[in-house]
Design an enzyme around this catalytic site. Structure first.
Site, mmCIF file in Angstrom:
data_model
loop_
_atom_site.group_PDB
_atom_site.id
_atom_site.type_symbol
_atom_site.label_atom_id
_atom_site.label_comp_id
_atom_site.label_asym_id
_atom_site.label_seq_id
_atom_site.Cartn_x
_atom_site.Cartn_y
_atom_site.Cartn_z
ATOM 1 N N ARG A 148 0.863 -1.179 0.000
ATOM 2 C CA ARG A 148 0.000 0.000 0.000
ATOM 3 C C ARG A 148 0.900 1.229 0.000
ATOM 4 N NH1 ARG A 148 -3.473 -2.776 -1.546
ATOM 5 N NH2 ARG A 148 -5.487 -3.243 -0.583
ATOM 6 N N GLU A 153 -2.910 7.774 -3.837
ATOM 7 C CA GLU A 153 -3.460 7.139 -5.022
ATOM 8 C C GLU A 153 -4.823 7.741 -5.381
ATOM 9 O OE1 GLU A 153 -2.178 3.042 -4.738
ATOM 10 O OE2 GLU A 153 -3.868 2.508 -5.991
ATOM 11 N N HIS A 196 -1.317 0.377 -9.803
ATOM 12 C CA HIS A 196 -1.930 -0.614 -8.898
ATOM 13 C C HIS A 196 -2.506 -1.813 -9.684
ATOM 14 C CE1 HIS A 196 -3.949 -0.961 -4.669
ATOM 15 N NE2 HIS A 196 -3.684 -2.152 -5.172
HETATM 16 N N1 LIG Z 1 -0.672 -3.979 -4.999
HETATM 17 C C1 LIG Z 1 -1.654 -4.858 -5.028
HETATM 18 O O1 LIG Z 1 -2.384 -4.980 -6.010
HETATM 19 C C2 LIG Z 1 -1.868 -5.746 -3.879
HETATM 20 C C3 LIG Z 1 -1.515 -5.351 -2.620
HETATM 21 N N2 LIG Z 1 -1.734 -6.180 -1.558
HETATM 22 C C4 LIG Z 1 -1.310 -5.729 -0.230
HETATM 23 O O2 LIG Z 1 -0.425 -6.704 0.299
HETATM 24 C C5 LIG Z 1 -0.735 -6.914 1.662
HETATM 25 C C6 LIG Z 1 -0.254 -8.277 2.098
HETATM 26 O O3 LIG Z 1 -1.062 -9.305 1.551
HETATM 27 P P1 LIG Z 1 -0.859 -10.835 2.011
HETATM 28 O O4 LIG Z 1 0.546 -11.232 1.833
HETATM 29 O O5 LIG Z 1 -1.911 -11.628 1.362
HETATM 30 O O6 LIG Z 1 -1.169 -10.689 3.571
HETATM 31 P P2 LIG Z 1 -0.542 -11.487 4.783
HETATM 32 O O7 LIG Z 1 -1.418 -11.157 5.941
HETATM 33 O O8 LIG Z 1 -0.329 -12.909 4.428
HETATM 34 O O9 LIG Z 1 0.904 -10.807 4.982
HETATM 35 C C7 LIG Z 1 1.123 -9.592 5.609
HETATM 36 C C8 LIG Z 1 2.313 -9.740 6.515
HETATM 37 O O10 LIG Z 1 2.633 -8.456 7.066
HETATM 38 C C9 LIG Z 1 3.151 -8.719 8.349
HETATM 39 N N3 LIG Z 1 3.207 -7.511 9.154
HETATM 40 C C10 LIG Z 1 2.200 -6.892 9.818
HETATM 41 N N4 LIG Z 1 2.676 -5.804 10.459
HETATM 42 C C11 LIG Z 1 4.002 -5.746 10.181
HETATM 43 C C12 LIG Z 1 5.039 -4.852 10.567
HETATM 44 N N5 LIG Z 1 4.808 -3.815 11.365
HETATM 45 N N6 LIG Z 1 6.277 -5.082 10.088
HETATM 46 C C13 LIG Z 1 6.521 -6.147 9.275
HETATM 47 N N7 LIG Z 1 5.585 -7.015 8.902
HETATM 48 C C14 LIG Z 1 4.336 -6.819 9.347
HETATM 49 C C15 LIG Z 1 2.213 -9.781 8.914
HETATM 50 O O11 LIG Z 1 2.758 -10.431 10.051
HETATM 51 C C16 LIG Z 1 2.055 -10.676 7.714
HETATM 52 O O12 LIG Z 1 2.991 -11.737 7.702
HETATM 53 C C17 LIG Z 1 -2.240 -6.699 1.731
HETATM 54 O O13 LIG Z 1 -2.667 -6.337 3.028
HETATM 55 C C18 LIG Z 1 -2.486 -5.605 0.725
HETATM 56 O O14 LIG Z 1 -2.466 -4.346 1.357
HETATM 57 C C19 LIG Z 1 -2.289 -7.404 -1.717
HETATM 58 C C20 LIG Z 1 -2.654 -7.841 -2.961
HETATM 59 C C21 LIG Z 1 -2.499 -7.043 -4.152
HETATM 60 O O1 LIG Z 2 -6.216 -7.178 -2.868
HETATM 61 C C1 LIG Z 2 -5.627 -6.112 -2.642
HETATM 62 O O2 LIG Z 2 -5.349 -5.749 -1.488
HETATM 63 C C2 LIG Z 2 -5.300 -5.259 -3.748
HETATM 64 O O3 LIG Z 2 -4.575 -4.315 -3.628
HETATM 65 C C3 LIG Z 2 -5.916 -5.609 -5.046
HETATM 66 O O4 LIG Z 2 -5.041 -5.593 -6.047
#
Ligand SMILES: NC(=O)C1=CN([C@@H]2O[C@H](COP(=O)(O)OP(=O)(O)OC[C@H]3O[C@@H](n4cnc5c(N)ncnc54)[C@H](O)[C@@H]3O)[C@@H](O)[C@H]2O)C=CC1
Ligand SMILES: O=C(O)C(=O)CO
Length: 389
Positions: free
Chosen positions: A272, A301, A319
């Protein structure tokens, strides 16, 4: 938006479900229709709907809504949804920093998200940004199209070799770990990661791959779990950010931490935008022309901070990290099944990391909501794993 345009499916359905955007594929519509829903899809051309727009869509009777990460789901919308008889909301995203879960809890509304189906797709885009930044692909493409190429030169667009270097991951959850595995297996990079939790899975993977390389007479790859983000920033040649966005990760990358990074490092963000202080990043990029970034997300954004768009050492995309057909259709399906499941009174799936059974077009989905983030707070029942049924 006083009057809004909608496309309606199954007009006589028992539950009224609104999707604030058209979404890819048909499976999500079938899932809702099969659950007895009348589906209303907002077809307004406006890219980002305001709270007022969504209030109009909710109207006086609405059982559930599928919303988007660009929308502000807080007190106003959840109280309106509750008043309209609603009990279910799902973001079409895994990240839900746009949702005030406390407000949803207050009104007893289940909040769904779409984990797992975007893990590899997002990690692949982070890898693409890494390569584009490290090897200056966009700069070189611009140069070529501008007709400036007049012959091979020893110093033309020299970038960074990844093999044998160290990749740093901040946030080694589903996506961070998948990205790390790609960089390890694809480019034989060593790993340093920082997360609040240990990633045994990632550590075991790197160890096993290192052992394989050793057995082939090659230098083994290594891993290290860092005790602070600073440790990662100092040691890594490439740093990719994959944490959730919350109070602990807001501006996690700031002026002081950028200063710790290697002068020729690559920084990637597909999590993000506000995880990086973007103004500080612009200053850092200007002062360090060999430092490069690959960004999928931005602090304000859809806007970029002034100056970012003119910098040759920044690769910027809008994005699109989750934008593969399979993933986007899967996200829509999971979001629909979250809402449909809640309206039908189904329990919550036992493991939101294992959502594939919900995505098979040829088999009816499990009788559960794939992922409800406030299931515990609302006291929702969790389905036992299939083997125990
Ligand atoms: N650019 C895009 O299109 C996308 C962006 N995302 C973003 O990616 C993020 C992660 O997605 P997932 O891997 O599926 O989630 P996830 O929950 O599996 O991984 C997130 C990780 O961040 C860690 N975390 C939390 N606070 C932290 C901190 N202060 N310092 C270091 N690590 C910390 C958690 O312990 C966890 O392991 C989502 O929340 C979303 O915001 C997700 C999908 C697409
Ligand atoms: O799933 C999310 O968090 C996204 O950013 C979509 O791309």
């Amino acid at each position: 938006m006083a009057a809004y345009s909608v496309q309606v499916f199954n007009a006589a359905g028992k539950f009224r479900v609104v999707s604030t955007k058209p979404m890819p594929g048909q499976q999500w519509i079938r899932a809702l229709v099969n659950a007895g829903c009348r589906v209303e899809v907002c077809t307004s051309q406006k890219t980002i709907l305001s709270v007022d727009d969504i209030l109009s869509l909710i109207g006086s009777k609405c059982d559930g809504v599928i919303g988007q990460l660009t929308e502000d789901w807080g007190e106003t919308l959840f109280s309106a949804l509750k008043k309209a008889g609603g009990t279910a909301f799902s973001n079409m995203a895994v990240g839900y920093n746009n949702v005030d879960v406390e407000a949803a809890n207050k009104y007893g509304i289940a909040v769904g998200n779409t984990p797992g189906v975007l893990t590899e797709t997002t990690a692949e885009l982070a890898a693409a940004l890494t390569l584009s930044a490290a090897r200056r692909v966009v700069e070189a493409d611009d140069f070529m199209r501008a007709g400036k190429y007049d012959g091979w030169l020893p110093n033309l667009f020299v970038g960074n070799l990844l093999k044998g270097q160290t990749v740093g991951i901040i946030g080694a959850g589903r996506i961070g770990s998948a990205y790390a595995r790609m960089m390890v297996e694809g480019f034989k990079m060593n790993v340093i990661y920082y997360d609040l939790y240990q990633s045994k899975f990632l550590e075991n993977f790197v160890t096993a791959y290192g052992n394989f390389l050793k057995s082939q007479g090659e230098t083994p790859v290594t891993w290290k779990r860092a005790s602070s983000p600073e440790e990662v920033l100092k040691e890594a040649d490439v740093v990719s950010l994959h944490p959730v966005l919350d109070k602990t990760t807001y501006h996690l990358i700031n002026t002081e931490r950028l200063a710790l990074m290697k002068k020729e490092a690559v920084l990637v963000n597909a999590s993000r935008g506000p995880v990086i202080d973007e103004e500080a990043l612009v200053k850092h990029l200007k002062a360090n022309p060999m430092f490069r970034v690959g960004l999928d997300v931005f602090e304000d954004e859809p806007y970029m901070k002034p100056g970012l768009g003119e910098l040759p050492n920044a690769v910027v995309v809008p994005h699109i990290a989750s934008a593969s057909k399979w993933t986007r259709e899967g996200m829509a399906t999971l979001a629909a099944l979250n809402v449909a499941g809640k309206l039908q009174g189904l329990p919550v799936w036992h493991n939101s990391n294992m959502v594939l059974p919900f995505l098979d077009e040829n088999v009816p989905p499990p009788k559960a909501c794939p992922s409800i983030v406030n299931a515990k707070a609302l006291g929702l029942q969790v389905a036992p794993p299939p083997s125990k049924l």
